[in-house]
Design an enzyme around this catalytic site. Structure first.
Site, PDB file in Angstrom:
ATOM      1  N   THR A  28       0.846  -1.202   0.000  1.00 20.98           N
ATOM      2  CA  THR A  28       0.000   0.000   0.000  1.00 20.98           C
ATOM      3  C   THR A  28       0.878   1.248   0.000  1.00 20.98           C
ATOM      4  O   THR A  28       1.959   1.236   0.595  1.00 20.98           O
ATOM      5  CB  THR A  28      -0.899  -0.010   1.251  1.00 20.98           C
ATOM      6  OG1 THR A  28      -1.774  -1.136   1.165  1.00 20.98           O
ATOM      7  CG2 THR A  28      -1.726   1.264   1.368  1.00 20.98           C
ATOM      8  N   GLY A  84       6.032  -0.719   0.049  1.00 25.81           N
ATOM      9  CA  GLY A  84       6.824   0.464   0.367  1.00 25.81           C
ATOM     10  C   GLY A  84       7.158   0.514   1.849  1.00 25.81           C
ATOM     11  O   GLY A  84       6.857  -0.415   2.609  1.00 25.81           O
ATOM     12  N   ALA A  85       7.787   1.603   2.255  1.00 22.77           N
ATOM     13  CA  ALA A  85       8.110   1.800   3.677  1.00 22.77           C
ATOM     14  C   ALA A  85       8.265   3.295   3.933  1.00 22.77           C
ATOM     15  O   ALA A  85       8.537   4.067   3.017  1.00 22.77           O
ATOM     16  CB  ALA A  85       9.393   1.072   4.042  1.00 22.77           C
ATOM     17  N   GLY A  97       3.265   2.117   7.879  1.00 21.22           N
ATOM     18  CA  GLY A  97       1.957   2.486   8.413  1.00 21.22           C
ATOM     19  C   GLY A  97       1.582   3.928   8.172  1.00 21.22           C
ATOM     20  O   GLY A  97       0.528   4.377   8.612  1.00 21.22           O
ATOM     21  N   GLY A  98       2.455   4.650   7.429  1.00 21.31           N
ATOM     22  CA  GLY A  98       2.111   6.031   7.092  1.00 21.31           C
ATOM     23  C   GLY A  98       0.770   6.095   6.372  1.00 21.31           C
ATOM     24  O   GLY A  98       0.010   7.049   6.532  1.00 21.31           O
ATOM     25  N   GLU A 105      -0.610  -5.131   6.110  1.00 20.47           N
ATOM     26  CA  GLU A 105       0.723  -5.243   5.491  1.00 20.47           C
ATOM     27  C   GLU A 105       1.580  -6.254   6.245  1.00 20.47           C
ATOM     28  O   GLU A 105       2.294  -7.054   5.645  1.00 20.47           O
ATOM     29  CB  GLU A 105       1.412  -3.877   5.474  1.00 20.47           C
ATOM     30  CG  GLU A 105       0.781  -2.917   4.478  1.00 20.47           C
ATOM     31  CD  GLU A 105       1.340  -1.498   4.574  1.00 20.47           C
ATOM     32  OE1 GLU A 105       1.322  -0.811   3.545  1.00 20.47           O
ATOM     33  OE2 GLU A 105       1.773  -1.076   5.653  1.00 20.47           O
ATOM     34  N   LYS A 123      13.983   7.551   2.274  1.00 17.94           N
ATOM     35  CA  LYS A 123      13.450   6.667   3.323  1.00 17.94           C
ATOM     36  C   LYS A 123      14.551   5.949   4.103  1.00 17.94           C
ATOM     37  O   LYS A 123      14.267   5.290   5.100  1.00 17.94           O
ATOM     38  CB  LYS A 123      12.525   5.614   2.690  1.00 17.94           C
ATOM     39  CG  LYS A 123      11.423   6.163   1.805  1.00 17.94           C
ATOM     40  CD  LYS A 123      10.381   6.888   2.609  1.00 17.94           C
ATOM     41  CE  LYS A 123       9.188   7.365   1.801  1.00 17.94           C
ATOM     42  NZ  LYS A 123       8.351   6.328   1.256  1.00 17.94           N
TER      43      LYS A 123
HETATM   44  C1  5RP Z   1       1.223   2.201   4.236  1.00 16.33           C
HETATM   45  C2  5RP Z   1       2.694   2.079   4.235  1.00 16.33           C
HETATM   46  C3  5RP Z   1       3.424   2.586   3.037  1.00 16.33           C
HETATM   47  O1  5RP Z   1       4.127   1.538   2.472  1.00 16.33           O
HETATM   48  C4  5RP Z   1       4.343   3.656   3.458  1.00 16.33           C
HETATM   49  O2  5RP Z   1       3.565   4.672   4.102  1.00 16.33           O
HETATM   50  C5  5RP Z   1       5.101   4.256   2.289  1.00 16.33           C
HETATM   51  O3  5RP Z   1       4.228   4.934   1.460  1.00 16.33           O
HETATM   52  P1  5RP Z   1       4.742   5.754   0.199  1.00 16.33           P
HETATM   53  O4  5RP Z   1       5.280   4.764  -0.771  1.00 16.33           O
HETATM   54  O5  5RP Z   1       3.521   6.489  -0.285  1.00 16.33           O
HETATM   55  O6  5RP Z   1       5.799   6.709   0.707  1.00 16.33           O
HETATM   56  O7  5RP Z   1       3.299   1.571   5.145  1.00 16.33           O
HETATM   57  O8  5RP Z   1       0.663   1.749   5.444  1.00 16.33           O
END
Ligand code: 5RP
Length: 229
Positions: A28, A84-85, A97-98, A105, A123
């Site tokens: 996500t 992603g992270a 979890g952003g 996940e 990141k």
């Molecule tokens: C969602 C997540 C996403 O993987 C994380 O927030 C990174 O998001 P993005 O690729 O938009 O920076 O953990 O719960």
């Protein structure tokens, strides 16, 4: 290269790990969504995969783009999850979890033989914690759970605001019907200890520290993609 191009670079590199017939966990967030778009092109070209989405948001995008989906109950053992992270350190420990999908996940990654993280250079951190740590909690006993988290943090020498995540004027609600507390602890020197202590708090459903889950991170920067193992 702008931020979106870096996400696409990481997603492209991750796609090379996807083989015909694979059962995939699909992450996500904006980086995972670039992966879904590329995956959908491959599926349209004949690649056969079955995906388990980590959120309703990802599920909607997959359906829209024609990526075949199954539930985790239909496909309880997965070959690979790509996600992603929000932060990744040198030991492949993550904050996630952003986007509020950390529980699904983590369940999906835990059901996968391998987890590949896709991210841009911003990141990568030496020590986790600049990003607020998302903690998914049961709405029942919210105040008591927040106090228990504060006590655990204090025992580990951590402090900082713990804010209930909002969505406009409403409390943010996860796909599982829980709330999220975003903890601004700052630098977390012992992420392993924090993770296991948070696991012991009854009202904590899950937290965004992913320890020993990722097997590879693909990090895209202006000069291209590199891997962390
Ligand atoms: C969602 C997540 C996403 O993987 C994380 O927030 C990174 O998001 P993005 O690729 O938009 O920076 O953990 O719960």
């Amino acid at each position: 290269m702008d931020a979106r191009e870096m996400k696409i670079k990481a997603a492209e590199a991750a796609l090379t790990h996807v083989e015909d017939g694979m059962r995939l966990g699909i992450g996500t967030g904006s980086t995972a969504e670039e992966f879904v778009r590329l995956l959908a092109e491959k599926v349209a070209g004949g690649l056969r995969v079955e995906g388990v989405p980590t959120s309703e948001r990802t599920a909607r995008l997959c359906v829209e783009l024609g990526v075949p989906l199954k539930s985790l109950d239909e496909l309880p053992e997965l070959d690979l999850t790509i996600d992603g992270a929000d932060e990744v350190d040198g030991k492949l420990r993550l904050i996630k979890g952003g986007g509020g999908a950390l529980l699904r996940e983590k369940i999906v990654a835990g059901a996968s033989q391998r987890m590949i993280v896709i991210a841009d250079e911003t990141k990568v951190v030496e020590t986790l914690g600049a990003f607020k740590l998302p903690i998914e909690v049961n709405p029942f006993g919210l105040v008591a759970t927040r106090i228990a988290i504060e006590k655990v943090a204090a025992r580990l020498g951590l402090s900082g605001a713990i804010a209930l995540r909002m969505s406009g004027a409403d409390t943010f609600m996860t796909d599982g019907g829980h709330y999220i507390l975003d903890a601004s602890f700052g630098r977390i020197p012992d992420a392993d200890a924090l993770a296991s202590n948070l696991n012991d708090i009854p009202g904590v459903v899950e937290h965004g520290l992913f320890i020993n889950m990722a097997s590879l991170a693909i990090i895209a920067g202006p000069a291209g993609a590199r891997t962390l193992t």
